[in-house]
Structure formats: C-alpha cells, structure tokens
Design a protein around this motif. Sequence first.
Motif, PDB file in Angstrom:
ATOM      1  N   VAL A 362       3.884 -11.655  37.716  1.00 19.33           N
ATOM      2  CA  VAL A 362       5.199 -11.878  36.980  1.00 19.33           C
ATOM      3  C   VAL A 362       5.320 -12.380  35.698  1.00 19.33           C
ATOM      4  O   VAL A 362       4.234 -13.116  35.434  1.00 19.33           O
ATOM      5  CB  VAL A 362       6.391 -12.756  37.629  1.00 19.33           C
ATOM      6  CG1 VAL A 362       6.653 -12.017  39.108  1.00 19.33           C
ATOM      7  CG2 VAL A 362       5.791 -14.010  38.078  1.00 19.33           C
ATOM      8  N   PRO A 363       6.018 -12.082  34.667  1.00 17.05           N
ATOM      9  CA  PRO A 363       5.952 -12.777  33.442  1.00 17.05           C
ATOM     10  C   PRO A 363       6.043 -14.084  33.405  1.00 17.05           C
ATOM     11  O   PRO A 363       7.110 -14.699  34.133  1.00 17.05           O
ATOM     12  CB  PRO A 363       7.063 -12.122  32.767  1.00 17.05           C
ATOM     13  CG  PRO A 363       7.531 -10.968  33.444  1.00 17.05           C
ATOM     14  CD  PRO A 363       7.109 -11.098  34.906  1.00 17.05           C
ATOM     15  N   VAL A 364       5.359 -14.705  32.776  1.00 13.72           N
ATOM     16  CA  VAL A 364       5.318 -16.210  32.472  1.00 13.72           C
ATOM     17  C   VAL A 364       5.709 -16.731  30.933  1.00 13.72           C
ATOM     18  O   VAL A 364       4.811 -16.165  30.084  1.00 13.72           O
ATOM     19  CB  VAL A 364       4.005 -17.154  32.986  1.00 13.72           C
ATOM     20  CG1 VAL A 364       4.130 -18.674  32.981  1.00 13.72           C
ATOM     21  CG2 VAL A 364       3.806 -16.774  34.590  1.00 13.72           C
ATOM     22  N   THR A 365       6.559 -17.292  30.617  1.00 15.12           N
ATOM     23  CA  THR A 365       6.987 -17.715  29.214  1.00 15.12           C
ATOM     24  C   THR A 365       6.953 -19.381  29.272  1.00 15.12           C
ATOM     25  O   THR A 365       7.374 -20.013  30.330  1.00 15.12           O
ATOM     26  CB  THR A 365       8.337 -17.121  28.970  1.00 15.12           C
ATOM     27  OG1 THR A 365       8.504 -15.962  29.099  1.00 15.12           O
ATOM     28  CG2 THR A 365       8.549 -17.621  27.442  1.00 15.12           C
ATOM     29  N   ALA A 366       6.123 -19.824  28.340  1.00 22.57           N
ATOM     30  CA  ALA A 366       6.127 -21.373  28.192  1.00 22.57           C
ATOM     31  C   ALA A 366       6.644 -21.603  27.024  1.00 22.57           C
ATOM     32  O   ALA A 366       6.564 -21.241  25.889  1.00 22.57           O
ATOM     33  CB  ALA A 366       4.539 -21.636  28.453  1.00 22.57           C
ATOM     34  N   LEU A 367       7.334 -23.057  26.816  1.00 20.42           N
ATOM     35  CA  LEU A 367       7.643 -23.482  25.531  1.00 20.42           C
ATOM     36  C   LEU A 367       7.208 -25.038  25.513  1.00 20.42           C
ATOM     37  O   LEU A 367       7.485 -25.849  26.495  1.00 20.42           O
ATOM     38  CB  LEU A 367       9.449 -23.615  25.515  1.00 20.42           C
ATOM     39  CG  LEU A 367       9.971 -24.238  24.306  1.00 20.42           C
ATOM     40  CD1 LEU A 367       9.443 -23.411  23.088  1.00 20.42           C
ATOM     41  CD2 LEU A 367      11.367 -24.063  24.470  1.00 20.42           C
ATOM     42  N   LEU A 368       6.720 -25.431  24.558  1.00 25.48           N
ATOM     43  CA  LEU A 368       6.263 -26.532  24.411  1.00 25.48           C
ATOM     44  C   LEU A 368       7.208 -27.314  23.640  1.00 25.48           C
ATOM     45  O   LEU A 368       7.856 -27.029  22.482  1.00 25.48           O
ATOM     46  CB  LEU A 368       4.980 -26.400  23.251  1.00 25.48           C
ATOM     47  CG  LEU A 368       4.368 -27.958  22.670  1.00 25.48           C
ATOM     48  CD1 LEU A 368       3.733 -28.831  24.019  1.00 25.48           C
ATOM     49  CD2 LEU A 368       3.384 -27.800  21.665  1.00 25.48           C
ATOM     50  N   VAL A 369       7.815 -28.582  24.382  1.00 24.40           N
ATOM     51  CA  VAL A 369       9.258 -28.974  23.959  1.00 24.40           C
ATOM     52  C   VAL A 369       8.910 -30.590  23.350  1.00 24.40           C
ATOM     53  O   VAL A 369       9.886 -30.982  22.932  1.00 24.40           O
ATOM     54  CB  VAL A 369      10.241 -29.220  25.010  1.00 24.40           C
ATOM     55  CG1 VAL A 369      10.763 -27.540  25.346  1.00 24.40           C
ATOM     56  CG2 VAL A 369       9.859 -29.862  26.164  1.00 24.40           C
ATOM     57  N   GLY A 370       7.517 -31.034  23.483  1.00 25.20           N
ATOM     58  CA  GLY A 370       7.346 -32.530  23.097  1.00 25.20           C
ATOM     59  C   GLY A 370       5.840 -32.513  22.971  1.00 25.20           C
ATOM     60  O   GLY A 370       5.422 -31.935  22.138  1.00 25.20           O
ATOM     61  N   GLU A 371       5.418 -33.534  23.851  1.00 22.97           N
ATOM     62  CA  GLU A 371       3.905 -33.856  23.847  1.00 22.97           C
ATOM     63  C   GLU A 371       3.309 -32.797  24.555  1.00 22.97           C
ATOM     64  O   GLU A 371       3.386 -32.374  25.595  1.00 22.97           O
ATOM     65  CB  GLU A 371       3.572 -35.189  24.218  1.00 22.97           C
ATOM     66  CG  GLU A 371       4.116 -36.266  23.184  1.00 22.97           C
ATOM     67  CD  GLU A 371       3.400 -37.740  23.870  1.00 22.97           C
ATOM     68  OE1 GLU A 371       2.291 -37.826  23.371  1.00 22.97           O
ATOM     69  OE2 GLU A 371       4.254 -38.548  24.320  1.00 22.97           O
ATOM     70  N   GLY A 372       2.079 -32.355  23.835  1.00 17.76           N
ATOM     71  CA  GLY A 372       1.271 -31.482  24.623  1.00 17.76           C
ATOM     72  C   GLY A 372      -0.185 -32.046  24.641  1.00 17.76           C
ATOM     73  O   GLY A 372      -1.045 -31.821  23.738  1.00 17.76           O
ATOM     74  N   GLY A 373      -0.506 -32.918  25.787  1.00 22.82           N
ATOM     75  CA  GLY A 373      -1.662 -33.551  25.744  1.00 22.82           C
ATOM     76  C   GLY A 373      -2.797 -32.828  26.674  1.00 22.82           C
ATOM     77  O   GLY A 373      -2.706 -32.955  27.903  1.00 22.82           O
ATOM     78  N   ALA A 382       1.556 -20.497  29.154  1.00 20.87           N
ATOM     79  CA  ALA A 382       1.398 -19.091  29.639  1.00 20.87           C
ATOM     80  C   ALA A 382       0.496 -18.445  28.672  1.00 20.87           C
ATOM     81  O   ALA A 382       0.760 -18.298  27.287  1.00 20.87           O
ATOM     82  CB  ALA A 382       2.542 -18.510  29.313  1.00 20.87           C
ATOM     83  N   PRO A 383      -0.781 -17.744  28.865  1.00 20.71           N
ATOM     84  CA  PRO A 383      -1.546 -16.966  28.041  1.00 20.71           C
ATOM     85  C   PRO A 383      -0.888 -16.071  27.277  1.00 20.71           C
ATOM     86  O   PRO A 383      -0.544 -15.120  27.945  1.00 20.71           O
ATOM     87  CB  PRO A 383      -2.930 -16.525  29.048  1.00 20.71           C
ATOM     88  CG  PRO A 383      -2.784 -17.648  30.220  1.00 20.71           C
ATOM     89  CD  PRO A 383      -1.387 -17.782  30.311  1.00 20.71           C
ATOM     90  N   GLY A 384      -0.848 -15.878  26.022  1.00 16.57           N
ATOM     91  CA  GLY A 384      -0.246 -15.133  25.256  1.00 16.57           C
ATOM     92  C   GLY A 384       1.191 -15.198  25.243  1.00 16.57           C
ATOM     93  O   GLY A 384       1.673 -14.276  24.528  1.00 16.57           O
ATOM     94  N   ASP A 385       1.892 -16.061  25.998  1.00 16.74           N
ATOM     95  CA  ASP A 385       3.309 -16.053  25.634  1.00 16.74           C
ATOM     96  C   ASP A 385       3.998 -17.688  25.577  1.00 16.74           C
ATOM     97  O   ASP A 385       4.752 -17.880  26.443  1.00 16.74           O
ATOM     98  CB  ASP A 385       4.164 -15.557  26.640  1.00 16.74           C
ATOM     99  CG  ASP A 385       5.519 -15.113  26.230  1.00 16.74           C
ATOM    100  OD1 ASP A 385       6.051 -15.189  25.134  1.00 16.74           O
ATOM    101  OD2 ASP A 385       6.318 -14.458  27.068  1.00 16.74           O
ATOM    102  N   THR A 386       3.210 -18.483  24.783  1.00 16.92           N
ATOM    103  CA  THR A 386       3.593 -19.707  24.706  1.00 16.92           C
ATOM    104  C   THR A 386       4.179 -19.931  23.322  1.00 16.92           C
ATOM    105  O   THR A 386       3.711 -19.571  22.353  1.00 16.92           O
ATOM    106  CB  THR A 386       2.556 -20.824  24.973  1.00 16.92           C
ATOM    107  OG1 THR A 386       1.821 -20.757  26.261  1.00 16.92           O
ATOM    108  CG2 THR A 386       2.666 -22.174  24.551  1.00 16.92           C
TER     109      THR A 386
END
Length: 447
Positions: A362-373, A382-386
Amino acid sequence: MSAREALALVCDDFTELPAAEGPSAGDGPIGWPGYDRTRAAAAARSGESESVVCGTGTVGGTRTVLVSFEFGFLGGSIGEGTGARIAAAHAHARAHRLPVTVLLATGGSRMHEGMRALVQLQRLAGESARTRAAGLPQLAVLRDPTTGGGWATLGAGSDVVLALPGAQVGFAGSRVRPPDADPAAYTAASQLAHGHVDAVVPAEELRGVLGRWLSLLTRPAEGRVPPPYALGGTAPAASGREAVARARRPERPRADRYLAEVFTERAELSGDRAGGTDPGTRCGFGRLPDGRTAAYAAQCGTATRPAGFRTAARLVRLADRLGIPVLTLIDTPGAANDAAAERAGAGPAIAELFGAVAEARVPVTALLVGEGGSGGALALAAPGDTWATPDSYFSVIAPELAAAILKRPPEEADETADRLRLRPEDLVALGVVRGVVGARPPAGPGG
C-alpha cells in the motif's frame, strides 16, 4: 453474561448460521464416561447446544460475522463441535467478504474430548490464517474469563483486541496457575499495560467502539494519503543550528495537532504484542474527510522505545494486509539508547519496522514534523514519498552526538549542525525528501 446477551450488547439484528457438524455421538471421541449426560445437562442449563453461537449481524452500520462464546455450556470450552462451528463461520466470512468478530468467554480446551479437543486450536489457527490471507479484519472482545487456548488463538491472534473491565485474561486459568502467582497479572488491565490488548472498554461503550473499529477497517481510502499542510512556521531556517533550535521548540506543533488536522475520528492500537508499550508512539486508523480510512504511525517527539517501533511495524503490516494506505509522522531525537532499550531489542525492533515499510504494497506517505534523529527517525520514512515541514530537520545523528563521535568539543555542536546539511531545503537538494510542505492556502469565496 450469556452468549446471546453479549450479542445483544453489540448488535440488534443477529441472524444465526446453521449449526455445523456436532461432536461425536455418545460419550465423545475418547469415550469419557458420562460425557453425553454432561453435555445434555449443559444444554438444558444454558439453552445452547454448544459452547459457541455463530451468525451475522450489523454493528455500527457494518455487517460482520459474529462468534459468541457461551460460558454456561461447560465453561465455554472448545471441543470438536466448537471447532466445526467456528470453522463454518470463518468460511462464511470469506465467502461473503465479511470481517470476523469474536466475543470470547472460555476456560480453554474441553477435557472430556482429550487431544481431539486440543487439536481444535490448530484448526482455529488455520481458519484465522485463511481469513487473514483473504484480507479480512478480525476483532476480539475479551469477556470474563478468557483463558487457555481460546485466548492464545482467537483472542491474541486477532487484529484488534478489546476487553471488558475486570475480565480475567491469561493463558493459564485460575486452577492451573502456580500457587504464588500474582492474580493481577491475569487481568485485562495487565494485558493492556503490557501491550497485548488494545483497549479496555466499558460494556455500555462497547457497541460504539466496536462499530467504529469495524467501519474503519473495512473502508480503505484509495491511493496515497497526501502529506498534511505545515501547522507551524513556514519561513526557511537560515542555518542548520537554527533548524535544530526551531524543531526543538516546546510550542512547535506535535503529532496530535497533525492527526487532528488529517482525521475526523480515530481508533488507536496499543502495544507491540511482545510485552511492551510506548506512549511516545501513536498508531491507529483514522477517518479522512471523505469518509474513507487511512492508517497512521506517529512519533510524538520523544526517544522511540523498542515497543514503539514494533507497534508501528504491527500497524504497517495490518494496514498493508487490509489495503489501507499509511501516513507516518516523524518526530524523534532518535531511538532510545539506554540499557533497558538494548535489552528490549532496539536493533531488531528498528529492523522490523524498516522491513515492514519496505515490504508494504500500500502507499506509505511520511511527513517530518520536527526532529529527525538518525535511524530511529528514518525507520518511519517512506522511500520516495517523505516530506518535511519548515520547522524540522533530519540528520544522520543529533549534532551534539555527531560532534562527540568526531571527537569535537561540545561547543562545536552548532557548527556541526551547519555542516550536516540537515535543513529541510538541504534535504530536498540531497534527494532525501520530496519537498517542503507549506501552510494551508486561505479559503476562497464561499469556502
């Protein structure tokens, strides 16, 4: 609560399925003396001819196959007749593309049928596996008591597990536990605290909660979930050190605000089914404005525990099986790195989540909303959809730890942050994220 009282608690229009083959005639498969009389007496007391009642009904607007246990019939024990009825119920569910809901109240396998009773657990597990492979959800409600093989197959093996308050829940029934066993460990509350139950629901709320779950799990959204708009500042950070400072601001929007922006209602999973929970990781299913369902796994700004990664992996695998697209929200300084986290399997838990995301159909969408440690954040990407919000950063590791690894003094952490190219705009240039989301456009005339 009888089997039919449990059914009346959650639905109005129950229609019973034809009874499948019963147990062996006479005194049963192993010739237990007096078993036929015992069974007849149980039927007279309970009004049922077996320990389960199976049929279909509507719960909160969703049609489902229902399997309700009758504890008054030999303690809700599982025998050949029980297995036959539940197998027929699962076959009906697969034939008519219906979810399966089990209302459990059982003491385990039926002694009067010996190993022929025990092997019904394999039969039930096989039926559950076939229903799972068909992409149909399975839900369980744990009544009092839920013990033995019923808990270890139909209960714990369900996709979503709800329990009534005060229910006794455990593999070991009260008569077979060690004499010094803590009785509190064998309760619905304890199973919830240790990640084996998703929620303890008061009886008067069960119909609504169960109906919400059934609705969410059977109405998948089509296509990917678009990344949410930015809810915080939208100006680009001037430097790496500024990006880090903005992402660490206490007032920055966190996962709860983004989830409230995306979904009109939600139902949450709890626990990794391996003994742990992580309150800093929120996983569940939510209704989009168009009425369809998407799944979510959201970090809440804390160091993610192994249980959080395993719960997120559980969420992604379930959504994938049900054909429900996934949205992840990334916000963590990194994976928890204390001794307890190592003992709980931080590395294997992160690997499990990486694998679940990589294997998802299924499609996975990711949003970085703060710290990405570090890898603790990347595991939810999500590879290709972050995507990234303007008040976020993504780094191979936190700048302070990067300086330590490079054997630089702590006061050089800011300079290290600048060199790591961790700003959202840098991440786009590096090909790590697709883009930086902006604020929601103002509504036009009439909207």
